[in-house]
Design a protein around this motif. Sequence first.
Motif, PDB file in Angstrom:
ATOM      1  N   ASN A  21      38.760  66.254  47.224  1.00  0.00           N
ATOM      2  CA  ASN A  21      38.780  65.392  48.404  1.00  0.00           C
ATOM      3  C   ASN A  21      39.898  64.361  48.223  1.00  0.00           C
ATOM      4  O   ASN A  21      39.664  63.240  47.806  1.00  0.00           O
ATOM      5  CB  ASN A  21      37.416  64.705  48.531  1.00  0.00           C
ATOM      6  CG  ASN A  21      37.334  63.810  49.749  1.00  0.00           C
ATOM      7  OD1 ASN A  21      38.042  64.027  50.735  1.00  0.00           O
ATOM      8  ND2 ASN A  21      36.485  62.795  49.681  1.00  0.00           N
ATOM      9  N   ARG A  34      43.119  63.751  41.877  1.00  0.00           N
ATOM     10  CA  ARG A  34      41.933  64.608  41.730  1.00  0.00           C
ATOM     11  C   ARG A  34      42.310  66.067  41.486  1.00  0.00           C
ATOM     12  O   ARG A  34      41.606  66.778  40.776  1.00  0.00           O
ATOM     13  CB  ARG A  34      41.049  64.479  42.965  1.00  0.00           C
ATOM     14  CG  ARG A  34      40.221  63.207  42.923  1.00  0.00           C
ATOM     15  CD  ARG A  34      39.351  63.058  44.131  1.00  0.00           C
ATOM     16  NE  ARG A  34      38.303  62.062  43.893  1.00  0.00           N
ATOM     17  CZ  ARG A  34      37.537  61.571  44.849  1.00  0.00           C
ATOM     18  NH1 ARG A  34      37.682  61.980  46.096  1.00  0.00           N
ATOM     19  NH2 ARG A  34      36.605  60.684  44.560  1.00  0.00           N
ATOM     20  N   GLY A  59      37.073  65.198  53.150  1.00  0.00           N
ATOM     21  CA  GLY A  59      36.709  64.278  54.225  1.00  0.00           C
ATOM     22  C   GLY A  59      35.287  64.499  54.729  1.00  0.00           C
ATOM     23  O   GLY A  59      34.442  65.053  54.030  1.00  0.00           O
ATOM     24  N   ARG A 111      32.056  71.569  53.767  1.00  0.00           N
ATOM     25  CA  ARG A 111      31.343  70.797  54.798  1.00  0.00           C
ATOM     26  C   ARG A 111      31.513  71.376  56.203  1.00  0.00           C
ATOM     27  O   ARG A 111      30.943  70.833  57.157  1.00  0.00           O
ATOM     28  CB  ARG A 111      31.751  69.322  54.751  1.00  0.00           C
ATOM     29  CG  ARG A 111      31.181  68.639  53.538  1.00  0.00           C
ATOM     30  CD  ARG A 111      31.320  67.140  53.556  1.00  0.00           C
ATOM     31  NE  ARG A 111      30.782  66.568  52.333  1.00  0.00           N
ATOM     32  CZ  ARG A 111      31.023  65.339  51.908  1.00  0.00           C
ATOM     33  NH1 ARG A 111      31.798  64.543  52.624  1.00  0.00           N
ATOM     34  NH2 ARG A 111      30.486  64.900  50.791  1.00  0.00           N
ATOM     35  N   THR A 141      31.674  63.882  43.317  1.00  0.00           N
ATOM     36  CA  THR A 141      30.660  64.209  44.318  1.00  0.00           C
ATOM     37  C   THR A 141      29.301  64.457  43.660  1.00  0.00           C
ATOM     38  O   THR A 141      28.383  64.976  44.296  1.00  0.00           O
ATOM     39  CB  THR A 141      31.077  65.455  45.134  1.00  0.00           C
ATOM     40  OG1 THR A 141      32.500  65.483  45.261  1.00  0.00           O
ATOM     41  CG2 THR A 141      30.505  65.415  46.542  1.00  0.00           C
ATOM     42  N   HIS A 143      27.072  62.467  42.919  1.00  0.00           N
ATOM     43  CA  HIS A 143      25.991  61.609  43.440  1.00  0.00           C
ATOM     44  C   HIS A 143      25.444  62.157  44.758  1.00  0.00           C
ATOM     45  O   HIS A 143      24.560  61.550  45.352  1.00  0.00           O
ATOM     46  CB  HIS A 143      26.485  60.178  43.616  1.00  0.00           C
ATOM     47  CG  HIS A 143      27.654  60.032  44.554  1.00  0.00           C
ATOM     48  ND1 HIS A 143      28.752  60.874  44.530  1.00  0.00           N
ATOM     49  CD2 HIS A 143      27.918  59.137  45.540  1.00  0.00           C
ATOM     50  CE1 HIS A 143      29.621  60.508  45.456  1.00  0.00           C
ATOM     51  NE2 HIS A 143      29.132  59.453  46.083  1.00  0.00           N
ATOM     52  N   ARG A 144      25.968  63.276  45.194  1.00  0.00           N
ATOM     53  CA  ARG A 144      25.488  63.891  46.438  1.00  0.00           C
ATOM     54  C   ARG A 144      24.610  65.097  46.108  1.00  0.00           C
ATOM     55  O   ARG A 144      25.045  65.982  45.375  1.00  0.00           O
ATOM     56  CB  ARG A 144      26.673  64.382  47.286  1.00  0.00           C
ATOM     57  CG  ARG A 144      27.688  63.298  47.604  1.00  0.00           C
ATOM     58  CD  ARG A 144      27.217  62.411  48.728  1.00  0.00           C
ATOM     59  NE  ARG A 144      28.221  61.437  49.096  1.00  0.00           N
ATOM     60  CZ  ARG A 144      27.949  60.141  49.268  1.00  0.00           C
ATOM     61  NH1 ARG A 144      26.738  59.663  49.076  1.00  0.00           N
ATOM     62  NH2 ARG A 144      28.906  59.319  49.635  1.00  0.00           N
ATOM     63  N   GLY A 361      34.579  57.637  42.982  1.00  0.00           N
ATOM     64  CA  GLY A 361      34.518  56.384  43.722  1.00  0.00           C
ATOM     65  C   GLY A 361      33.049  55.992  43.771  1.00  0.00           C
ATOM     66  O   GLY A 361      32.540  55.283  42.895  1.00  0.00           O
TER      67      GLY A 361
HETATM   68  C1  3PG Z   1      34.533  60.438  47.266  1.00  0.00           C
HETATM   69  O1  3PG Z   1      35.670  60.438  47.762  1.00  0.00           O
HETATM   70  O2  3PG Z   1      33.983  59.413  46.829  1.00  0.00           O
HETATM   71  C2  3PG Z   1      33.850  61.758  47.093  1.00  0.00           C
HETATM   72  O3  3PG Z   1      34.719  62.820  47.319  1.00  0.00           O
HETATM   73  C3  3PG Z   1      32.597  61.854  47.916  1.00  0.00           C
HETATM   74  O4  3PG Z   1      32.890  61.872  49.271  1.00  0.00           O
HETATM   75  P1  3PG Z   1      31.739  61.498  50.338  1.00  0.00           P
HETATM   76  O5  3PG Z   1      31.479  60.037  50.192  1.00  0.00           O
HETATM   77  O6  3PG Z   1      32.286  61.890  51.684  1.00  0.00           O
HETATM   78  O7  3PG Z   1      30.511  62.290  49.973  1.00  0.00           O
END
Ligand code: 3PG
Length: 385
Positions: A21, A34, A59, A111, A141, A143-144, A361
């Motif tokens: 991303n 990344r 995104g 996505r 990612t 945390h998702r 992030g």
């Molecule tokens: C980020 O950029 O922090 C990650 O790729 C997660 O992206 P997201 O907040 O859209 O899940």
Amino acid sequence: VIKMKDLDLANKRVLIREDLNVPLKDGKITSDARIRAALPTIKFALEAGAKVIVMSHLGRPTEGQYEEEFSMKPVADYLSELLGQDVPLVKDWLDGVEVEAGQLVLAENVRFNVGEKKDDEALSKKMAALCDIYVMDAFGTSHRAQASTHGVGKFAPVACAGPLLAAELEALGKALDNPARPLVAVVGGSKVSTKLTVLESLSKVCDQLIVGGGISNTFVAARGHNVGLSLHEKDLIPQAQKLMADLDIPAVTDVRVGTEFSETAVATVKPVDQVLDNEEIMDLGPDSAQVMAEVLKGAKTILWNGPCGVFEFDNFSKGTEVVAQAIADSDAFSVAGGGDTLAAIDKYGLEDKISYISTGGGAFLEFVEGKVLPAVDMLEKRAQN
Ligand code: 3PG
């Protein structure tokens, strides 16, 4: 957790989830950090003779829809260039993908699929059916709890951690779980509210805390100073006061103020107790930056998230630069994470002087908050059975 490096990948169908991303402007990648971080994992799998499918999100597109602006095409092209081999981008990859050993295909944005974000079981199973081994390498990612980061791992024949994810967890663990002391945390950025849980959990582990940016303004106000038009959060002053009571937070003594929030605003240095009603604090003053640099000199471990001022405006970038340089010059084990932080490291050319730069992030912050990362939790459970 099981690690990719311990598995025999030859001729196996290996599905790797990366966090590719990357920021784009007019279809061009503006930071390839990344992609570069994911490259060793991808190369390792290719060299081991795996049939490699890499998937990622880009995104936040509308679910169930193909939207060109969120296509992984620029990433496929970039990977082809870096690897010196063709990297086909596959649109309808859930129906099955033909890959040879030593080849790589990139799946179109995860996505675009209905059910990705709600970790749909049927979708997760479809992804799992594409592989013999699922590699979760997307720390950014982790945390998702989504189909490509979490669900797929429950149903894949084997689920393991990729080298990037493993390295991230090791570096962050080294900084937070059993750090060499003193541990000094630097937390900047605009708002206390978005970082309050980070600040609270850091207050339990770190020895000193440096606050910067808009966050610092709330602390300046909490010490009873006028902050004029500065970005700050009045209602969080009690929380700031509690943090100051619990922890050594070096005080700001001077600041750089301007009378408008703009690139061309003139910066005036003044003592922190002389800010006028029409002024806005946008950076640390030179004395304060020096105090922070001295604190960092004594650190054995440093954790850094967020700039110390409006560093994107050159007139207000000095505080962030002095602090960043002090982190870079220090012998401490230093870990940095977060988009703005990486941009600052980039601006001052300090990439090689930080011990570990995280690709995360939100994931970086959730790790610091002590939260369970669902993707990591899934890998741990898979390793047990
Ligand atoms: C980020 O950029 O922090 C990650 O790729 C997660 O992206 P997201 O907040 O859209 O899940």
